[in-house]
Write a protein that holds these residues in place. Structure first.
Motif, PDB file in Angstrom:
ATOM      1  N   THR A 192     125.766 -86.891  -3.296  1.00 52.58           N
ATOM      2  CA  THR A 192     125.519 -87.889  -4.327  1.00 52.58           C
ATOM      3  C   THR A 192     125.674 -89.295  -3.769  1.00 52.58           C
ATOM      4  OG1 THR A 192     127.835 -87.758  -5.033  1.00 52.58           O
ATOM      5  CG2 THR A 192     126.249 -86.368  -6.197  1.00 52.58           C
ATOM      6  N   GLU A 193     124.977 -90.232  -4.378  1.00 55.11           N
ATOM      7  CA  GLU A 193     125.029 -91.623  -3.940  1.00 55.11           C
ATOM      8  C   GLU A 193     126.384 -92.246  -4.284  1.00 55.11           C
ATOM      9  OE1 GLU A 193     122.564 -95.686  -5.068  1.00 55.11           O
ATOM     10  OE2 GLU A 193     121.508 -93.765  -4.958  1.00 55.11           O
ATOM     11  N   PRO A 194     126.930 -93.095  -3.409  1.00 59.78           N
ATOM     12  CA  PRO A 194     128.192 -93.765  -3.715  1.00 59.78           C
ATOM     13  C   PRO A 194     128.137 -94.479  -5.067  1.00 59.78           C
ATOM     14  CG  PRO A 194     127.634 -94.113  -1.430  1.00 59.78           C
ATOM     15  CD  PRO A 194     126.455 -93.433  -2.052  1.00 59.78           C
ATOM     16  N   ARG A 195     129.271 -94.478  -5.755  1.00 59.84           N
ATOM     17  CA  ARG A 195     129.318 -95.005  -7.119  1.00 59.84           C
ATOM     18  C   ARG A 195     129.345 -96.522  -7.204  1.00 59.84           C
ATOM     19  NH1 ARG A 195     134.144 -90.925  -8.508  1.00 59.84           N
ATOM     20  NH2 ARG A 195     134.248 -91.027  -6.205  1.00 59.84           N
ATOM     21  N   SER A 196     129.578 -97.205  -6.119  1.00 59.49           N
ATOM     22  CA  SER A 196     129.639 -98.666  -6.165  1.00 59.49           C
ATOM     23  C   SER A 196     129.057 -99.242  -4.880  1.00 59.49           C
ATOM     24  CB  SER A 196     131.090 -99.136  -6.308  1.00 59.49           C
ATOM     25  OG  SER A 196     131.820 -98.894  -5.111  1.00 59.49           O
ATOM     26  N   LEU A 197     128.855-100.543  -4.892  1.00 58.94           N
ATOM     27  CA  LEU A 197     128.387-101.232  -3.688  1.00 58.94           C
ATOM     28  C   LEU A 197     129.402-101.090  -2.559  1.00 58.94           C
ATOM     29  CD1 LEU A 197     126.468-103.069  -2.153  1.00 58.94           C
ATOM     30  CD2 LEU A 197     127.492-105.034  -3.331  1.00 58.94           C
ATOM     31  N   TYR A 198     130.683-101.073  -2.906  1.00 57.24           N
ATOM     32  CA  TYR A 198     131.726-100.898  -1.896  1.00 57.24           C
ATOM     33  C   TYR A 198     131.588 -99.540  -1.196  1.00 57.24           C
ATOM     34  CZ  TYR A 198     133.982-105.006  -3.911  1.00 57.24           C
ATOM     35  OH  TYR A 198     134.259-106.278  -4.361  1.00 57.24           O
ATOM     36  N   GLY A 199     131.254 -98.524  -1.972  1.00 54.36           N
ATOM     37  CA  GLY A 199     131.046 -97.198  -1.399  1.00 54.36           C
ATOM     38  C   GLY A 199     129.842 -97.165  -0.480  1.00 54.36           C
ATOM     39  N   LYS A 200     128.811 -97.909  -0.851  1.00 56.89           N
ATOM     40  CA  LYS A 200     127.607 -97.959  -0.013  1.00 56.89           C
ATOM     41  C   LYS A 200     127.882 -98.715   1.282  1.00 56.89           C
ATOM     42  CE  LYS A 200     124.425 -97.611  -3.915  1.00 56.89           C
ATOM     43  NZ  LYS A 200     123.389 -98.288  -4.721  1.00 56.89           N
ATOM     44  N   ILE A 201     128.699 -99.751   1.191  1.00 56.57           N
ATOM     45  CA  ILE A 201     129.029-100.529   2.393  1.00 56.57           C
ATOM     46  C   ILE A 201     129.792 -99.673   3.404  1.00 56.57           C
ATOM     47  CG2 ILE A 201     130.462-102.426   3.280  1.00 56.57           C
ATOM     48  CD1 ILE A 201     129.685-104.003   0.748  1.00 56.57           C
ATOM     49  N   ILE A 202     130.832 -98.953   2.936  1.00 53.25           N
ATOM     50  CA  ILE A 202     131.616 -98.139   3.873  1.00 53.25           C
ATOM     51  C   ILE A 202     130.791 -96.965   4.390  1.00 53.25           C
ATOM     52  CG2 ILE A 202     132.707 -96.780   2.031  1.00 53.25           C
ATOM     53  CD1 ILE A 202     134.214 -97.732   5.454  1.00 53.25           C
ATOM     54  N   ALA A 203     129.935 -96.409   3.548  1.00 56.44           N
ATOM     55  CA  ALA A 203     129.078 -95.303   3.990  1.00 56.44           C
ATOM     56  C   ALA A 203     128.139 -95.780   5.096  1.00 56.44           C
ATOM     57  CB  ALA A 203     128.276 -94.752   2.819  1.00 56.44           C
ATOM     58  N   GLU A 204     127.569 -96.955   4.906  1.00 57.55           N
ATOM     59  CA  GLU A 204     126.654 -97.520   5.899  1.00 57.55           C
ATOM     60  C   GLU A 204     127.405 -97.886   7.186  1.00 57.55           C
ATOM     61  OE1 GLU A 204     122.565 -98.858   6.666  1.00 57.55           O
ATOM     62  OE2 GLU A 204     123.418 -97.840   4.925  1.00 57.55           O
ATOM     63  N   ALA A 205     128.585 -98.491   7.021  1.00 54.37           N
ATOM     64  CA  ALA A 205     129.370 -98.928   8.179  1.00 54.37           C
ATOM     65  C   ALA A 205     129.855 -97.756   9.018  1.00 54.37           C
ATOM     66  CB  ALA A 205     130.561 -99.761   7.715  1.00 54.37           C
ATOM     67  N   ASP A 206     130.141 -96.645   8.370  1.00 56.92           N
ATOM     68  CA  ASP A 206     130.677 -95.473   9.061  1.00 56.92           C
ATOM     69  C   ASP A 206     129.605 -94.719   9.842  1.00 56.92           C
ATOM     70  OD1 ASP A 206     132.865 -93.710   9.663  1.00 56.92           O
ATOM     71  OD2 ASP A 206     132.060 -92.273   8.230  1.00 56.92           O
ATOM     72  N   ARG A 207     128.343 -94.986   9.548  1.00 58.08           N
ATOM     73  CA  ARG A 207     127.274 -94.266  10.232  1.00 58.08           C
ATOM     74  C   ARG A 207     127.233 -94.635  11.721  1.00 58.08           C
ATOM     75  NH1 ARG A 207     128.249 -92.226   6.051  1.00 58.08           N
ATOM     76  NH2 ARG A 207     126.794 -91.865   4.332  1.00 58.08           N
ATOM     77  N   ASP A 208     127.345 -95.933  12.045  1.00 60.70           N
ATOM     78  CA  ASP A 208     127.377 -96.399  13.439  1.00 60.70           C
ATOM     79  C   ASP A 208     126.346 -95.659  14.285  1.00 60.70           C
ATOM     80  OD1 ASP A 208     128.138 -97.910  15.588  1.00 60.70           O
ATOM     81  OD2 ASP A 208     129.908 -96.722  16.065  1.00 60.70           O
ATOM     82  N   LEU A 209     125.078 -95.875  13.984  1.00 56.32           N
ATOM     83  CA  LEU A 209     124.015 -95.071  14.577  1.00 56.32           C
ATOM     84  C   LEU A 209     123.574 -95.549  15.960  1.00 56.32           C
ATOM     85  CD1 LEU A 209     121.957 -94.394  11.336  1.00 56.32           C
ATOM     86  CD2 LEU A 209     123.513 -92.866  12.541  1.00 56.32           C
TER      87      LEU A 209
END
Length: 206
Positions: free
Chosen positions: A107-124
């Motif tokens: 499921t998609e993160p519930r807030s912008l903060y969740g999207k930021i950490i999800a994106e930051a953790d990818r480190d592609l």
């Protein structure tokens, strides 16, 4: 950021990661913090919350990798120092963002903060991903020989990063989009992928 809060995170929380596996060690959390703060520059968000979320996002790893996002969220939500600095509403956002950061979540993160950490953790970064995947295999499946380790790594890369893989980019930063495209191109060339993998392994054995 408040000096006392930053000192607490830098002196107490972040050094805890030194005891974790090399895919989730201090270098990793510092990278995720840096990524998070860079992404946050483009949004109207509380920078202290972004920093805290990144600092705590993998803290629960000792309680098991499978549910580390949940245990990390609990550690943040009930942390006595964080409770001095943030409102209950802010703590709930912090908790949910940490819960939502895991790449395998459906499921998609519930807030912008969740999207930021999800994106930051990818480190592609291709080499970083190959290294972390190899290190995970050494830690969790040490009985596998080199050929079996590579097969495990390849299957994981396809499942997670390949076309239709479970990894999702919610903010699609240019850096991560470019990294994912590069990795997918490599996955389409098995010989080049194997050469790159062997180079990364050889460099990190030194």
């Amino acid at each position: 950021m408040d000096r006392k809060l930053k000192d607490y995170l830098k002196q107490i929380i972040i050094p805890t990661y030194r005891n974790y596996d090399k895919g989730h060690d201090e270098a990793h959390v510092l990278k995720v913090i840096a990524n998070s703060m860079e992404i946050a520059e483009d949004y109207n968000v509380n920078r202290e919350m972004v920093y805290v979320i990144a600092a705590f996002h993998d803290l629960g790893m000792p309680f098991g990798r499978k549910n580390h996002h949940l245990s990390s969220a609990i550690l943040a939500y009930y942390d006595h120092v964080l409770n001095e600095y943030f409102t209950p509403e802010q703590l709930l956002i912090i908790k949910e963002a940490i819960e939502d950061h895991r790449a395998s979540n459906t499921t998609e993160p519930r807030s912008l903060y969740g999207k930021i950490i999800a994106e930051a953790d990818r480190d592609l970064d291709v080499d970083t991903i190959l290294y972390r995947t190899w290190q995970y295999g050494l830690t969790h499946d040490p009985q596998l020989d080199e050929k079996e380790q590579y097969t495990r790594c390849y299957n994981h890369l396809v499942e997670k990063y390949g076309e239709g893989g479970y990894l999702k980019l919610y903010l699609e930063t240019e850096k991560n989009k470019a990294g994912l495209d590069a990795l997918r191109s490599l996955l389409k060339d098995p010989a080049a992928l194997k050469d790159r993998f062997e180079t990364v392994v050889k460099q990190n054995k030194k």
